[in-house]
Each structure stands twice: as structure tokens, then as C-alpha cells.
Design an enzyme around this catalytic site. Sequence first.
Site, short mmCIF file in Angstrom:
data_model
loop_
_atom_site.label_atom_id
_atom_site.label_comp_id
_atom_site.label_asym_id
_atom_site.label_seq_id
_atom_site.Cartn_x
_atom_site.Cartn_y
_atom_site.Cartn_z
N TRP A 30 0.83 -1.21 0.00
CA TRP A 30 0.00 0.00 0.00
C TRP A 30 0.87 1.26 0.00
CZ3 TRP A 30 -1.95 2.97 4.71
CH2 TRP A 30 -2.94 3.89 4.36
N GLN A 36 5.66 4.55 -5.05
CA GLN A 36 7.05 4.90 -4.71
C GLN A 36 8.06 3.97 -5.39
OE1 GLN A 36 7.66 6.02 -0.45
NE2 GLN A 36 5.49 5.68 -0.20
N TYR A 63 -5.03 -0.80 -4.36
CA TYR A 63 -3.74 -0.14 -4.15
C TYR A 63 -3.22 0.39 -5.49
CZ TYR A 63 -3.66 -2.38 0.49
OH TYR A 63 -3.95 -2.80 1.76
N GLN A 192 -8.22 -9.30 8.59
CA GLN A 192 -7.08 -8.37 8.50
C GLN A 192 -7.44 -7.03 9.15
OE1 GLN A 192 -4.43 -6.18 5.13
NE2 GLN A 192 -4.58 -8.37 4.91
N TRP A 221 -2.39 -5.01 10.08
CA TRP A 221 -1.80 -3.93 9.27
C TRP A 221 -1.42 -2.71 10.11
CZ3 TRP A 221 -4.80 0.64 8.67
CH2 TRP A 221 -6.19 0.54 8.81
N SER A 222 -0.53 -1.91 9.51
CA SER A 222 -0.01 -0.66 10.10
C SER A 222 0.58 -0.86 11.50
CB SER A 222 -1.09 0.44 10.12
OG SER A 222 -1.28 0.95 8.83
N ALA A 225 1.58 2.30 12.92
CA ALA A 225 0.56 3.36 12.79
C ALA A 225 0.97 4.35 11.69
CB ALA A 225 0.31 4.07 14.12
P1 NDP Z 1 3.24 0.85 8.91
O1 NDP Z 1 2.34 1.37 9.97
O2 NDP Z 1 4.36 0.00 9.35
O3 NDP Z 1 3.80 2.13 8.12
C1 NDP Z 1 4.77 1.93 7.14
C2 NDP Z 1 5.39 3.29 6.75
O4 NDP Z 1 6.08 3.84 7.89
C3 NDP Z 1 6.43 3.09 5.67
O5 NDP Z 1 5.87 3.09 4.38
C4 NDP Z 1 7.35 4.27 5.95
O6 NDP Z 1 6.73 5.45 5.40
C5 NDP Z 1 7.35 4.35 7.47
N1 NDP Z 1 8.37 3.50 8.08
C6 NDP Z 1 8.49 2.15 8.02
N2 NDP Z 1 9.54 1.71 8.71
C7 NDP Z 1 10.12 2.81 9.24
C8 NDP Z 1 11.25 2.97 10.08
N3 NDP Z 1 11.96 1.94 10.48
N4 NDP Z 1 11.57 4.24 10.45
C9 NDP Z 1 10.85 5.29 10.03
N5 NDP Z 1 9.77 5.19 9.23
C10 NDP Z 1 9.39 3.94 8.85
O7 NDP Z 1 2.46 0.00 7.82
P2 NDP Z 1 1.45 0.46 6.64
O8 NDP Z 1 0.50 1.48 7.10
O9 NDP Z 1 2.28 0.76 5.43
O10 NDP Z 1 0.67 -0.90 6.42
C11 NDP Z 1 1.38 -2.08 6.08
C12 NDP Z 1 0.59 -2.89 5.08
O11 NDP Z 1 -0.65 -3.28 5.64
C13 NDP Z 1 0.21 -2.17 3.78
O12 NDP Z 1 1.25 -2.13 2.84
C14 NDP Z 1 -0.94 -3.02 3.32
O13 NDP Z 1 -0.45 -4.17 2.67
C15 NDP Z 1 -1.62 -3.39 4.63
N6 NDP Z 1 -2.77 -2.50 4.93
C16 NDP Z 1 -4.03 -3.05 4.94
C17 NDP Z 1 -5.13 -2.27 5.17
C18 NDP Z 1 -6.49 -2.88 5.17
O14 NDP Z 1 -7.49 -2.16 5.18
N7 NDP Z 1 -6.61 -4.19 5.15
C19 NDP Z 1 -5.02 -0.82 5.42
C20 NDP Z 1 -3.65 -0.35 5.44
C21 NDP Z 1 -2.57 -1.17 5.21
P3 NDP Z 1 7.56 6.73 4.92
O15 NDP Z 1 9.01 6.40 4.87
O16 NDP Z 1 6.98 7.02 3.57
O17 NDP Z 1 7.24 7.79 5.94
#
Ligand code: NDP
Length: 335
Positions: A30, A36, A63, A192, A221-222, A225
Site C-alpha cells: 500500500w 514509490q 492499491y 485483517q 496492518w499498520s 501506525a
Molecule cells: P506501517 O504502519 O508500518 O507504516 C509503514 C510506513 O512507515 C512506511 O511506508 C514508511 O513510510 C514508514 N516507516 C516504516 N519503517 C520505518 C522505520 N523503520 N523508520 C521510520 N519510518 C518507517 O504499515 P502500513 O501502514 O504501510 O501498512 C502495512 C501494510 O498493511 C500495507 O502495505 C498493506 O499491505 C496493509 N494494509 C491493509 C489495510 C487494510 O485495510 N486491510 C489498510 C492499510 C494497510 P515513509 O518512509 O513514507 O514515511
Amino acid sequence: MPEPSSDESMLYRRLGRSGLRLSVFSLGSWLTFHEQFDVRAAREMMAAARDRGVNFFDNAEGYANGESEAVMGRALRELGWARVDYVVSSKYFWGLEGGGTRVNTRNTLNRKYLMQAVDASLRRSGLDYIDLIYCHRPDPHTPIEETVWAMSDLIRQGKALYWGTSEWSADEIRAAWNVAERHHLHKPVVEQPQYNLFHRRRVEQEYRRVIEDLGIGLTVWSPLAGGLLSGKYRDGAPPGSRGALSATAFLREGLLDAQRNQAVATLGDIAAELGCSIAQLAIAWTAWRGQVSSVILGASSRQQLEHNLDALDVLRRLDAATVARVEALTEALAR
Ligand code: NDP
């Protein structure tokens, strides 16, 4: 409870009561795949994840409006992995922008939409089947029977192997499970939900009975956050971060929330004791409870991905007393 197994680089857990084993950390696409990462970058991220034992890659129809599935499918073809070695998901509900008249193509889980949407995913990704298909949100306007029959038929047709839900209430999951039980259909095996230190109630309370009684597994997920739990939003949104991008402006307020950022900073002492970052502590905490089958990581760079996968070492060293201290520092702001 999922039965764990492990090798040196990764821990694997059963997806609820199903026989499918997922790596405890998986990779989501996502906001990253297509948006990106081009195919090359996606391929490198997936290869780096797999080198560390990741076997589950999460995706959804919506996505990047379908492009994330196309990028992941192309990356998989180029990687040439044996199909048996990885698990891919997709999710359905919102439909695609510009995809028809909207009448049966958006915000629905009706049979017509689900059938055509999964076919379109297969075409975009070039896959013969999708391992896990999710109903991305509940649809109050379609009878649950209709959705359950359609999901089960997609499995019977060989287009998917397992199905589940995302952000359904425990009552909705139980209703779907009961329909499948009554008609000898394929049952939902996974939910999920969002799960992180600020978002706990569903996983820890609401879903308790569907996990115990029905054997539903969780892919959550997330875990950070959206990045907030890395601690990087304490002094505003760093350039290039999710909180600074115009495409994700809708997330900015939550990421910059002062109280939450203060609570995140208080985790620094525990992280220092464990010799890890706040992000690694938050991710390890998310995998602490055994009912979580897989924590879906998001990462905008390979460095973040590698760093986050190192949370496995922290998970192995976490204990109940440390978990209680972590929760005490954040629970006033958790829901
Ligand atoms: P996270 O809460 O882990 O956020 C990830 C984001 O945080 C990254 O893209 C990056 O963004 C930043 N990040 C990650 N690692 C670090 C670090 N070590 N230090 C600093 N910044 C960091 O997870 P997501 O919100 O991306 O969700 C993960 C997955 O869950 C998604 O890809 C998707 O597959 C799923 N999902 C499912 C949903 C649903 O409704 N079922 C909804 C949302 C997500 P940046 O560098 O750009 O700031």
C-alpha cells in the site's frame, strides 16, 4: 492458537486454524508499489524480504488503482520463484476508479463485482491464482449469504485458495462463518485488522471469541501506525515521509498528533534497554500475541525493511514484564 515454528532467520505461524504457514513478518504494498517503487525497486524489496524468510506479500485491488497488483505480478515473474514458496493476497470492496458505471463496481461485495474483480486481478498480476482473497470492508447492502457463496465459489473455481475479511465486526465474521458451515462452503479463515500500540481493542477484545471458537487467523496492518511509532514525527513531518506527501495528506493529522508523539518518545528508554529502535520495539510488540499470524510491514526503502525485519530478534527477547511496561506507556491513548 497458531502453532509456531521457526528457522534462524524467520518465525512462521499457522494462519489461525488453517494449515497455511505465514512468516510472522510479511510485506505490504500500500502506498509504495507503483507509487514509490517501480518494478525494479519492488523486485528488490521482495527479494530482500524473501532473503530474510518472508513468504507473504500483501496487496489489494485498490492499491494504486490496480497498478500495485501489476507491479507485484511483474516483479514475481522476473524473480521466477517457485509458486509454492510464496503467498500473495488481494482484497476487494471499493473497486477501481474509472471502472464502469459505479453501479455494480464500487463499494460492494455482490457476486457480480467479486467475480469480475478477481478475474481482473488475475489478469493484471499474471497469476494463475491468488492465495488469500479478502473482503476489504463489510458491505451492509449485500446479504452475507451472497458474499460467502461468491468467495467460496472463487475457491472452488481454483482462482483463490483461502478467503477472509478485513475490518469486519466479530458479529459479521461469525455470521459469514455460520453461512459457510450451514451450506458446507469454504469458510473464512482470516481477518485483517489494524493493530498497533494505539489500535488494540478489536484484536485483543472483540475478536477473542472468533479466534478461539472459529479459528480465525489474523494478518494485521499498520504496525507502526503509518510511521508514527518510529518516533520520526515528534518535531513535525520529515521531508519525503508519508506525513509530508500531498497524496497522503489525509493521514497527516494523525501522524502529527502531539499526545501520541509524546507517548511514542517515552518508549525510548525501553528500546534503549533492549538495544533496539522504538520502531523495532513497536513492531515486535505487535507480533507478541500468538493470535497474530503475520504482521504486515510497510517500508518505503530497503533500509527500513531490513531494520524492521530485525524486530524479530527483539520479539525473541521480549518478555511479559517488558510488554506490560510498553502497554502502560501507551494504553491511555489506545483504542
Ligand atoms: P506501517 O504502519 O508500518 O507504516 C509503514 C510506513 O512507515 C512506511 O511506508 C514508511 O513510510 C514508514 N516507516 C516504516 N519503517 C520505518 C522505520 N523503520 N523508520 C521510520 N519510518 C518507517 O504499515 P502500513 O501502514 O504501510 O501498512 C502495512 C501494510 O498493511 C500495507 O502495505 C498493506 O499491505 C496493509 N494494509 C491493509 C489495510 C487494510 O485495510 N486491510 C489498510 C492499510 C494497510 P515513509 O518512509 O513514507 O514515511
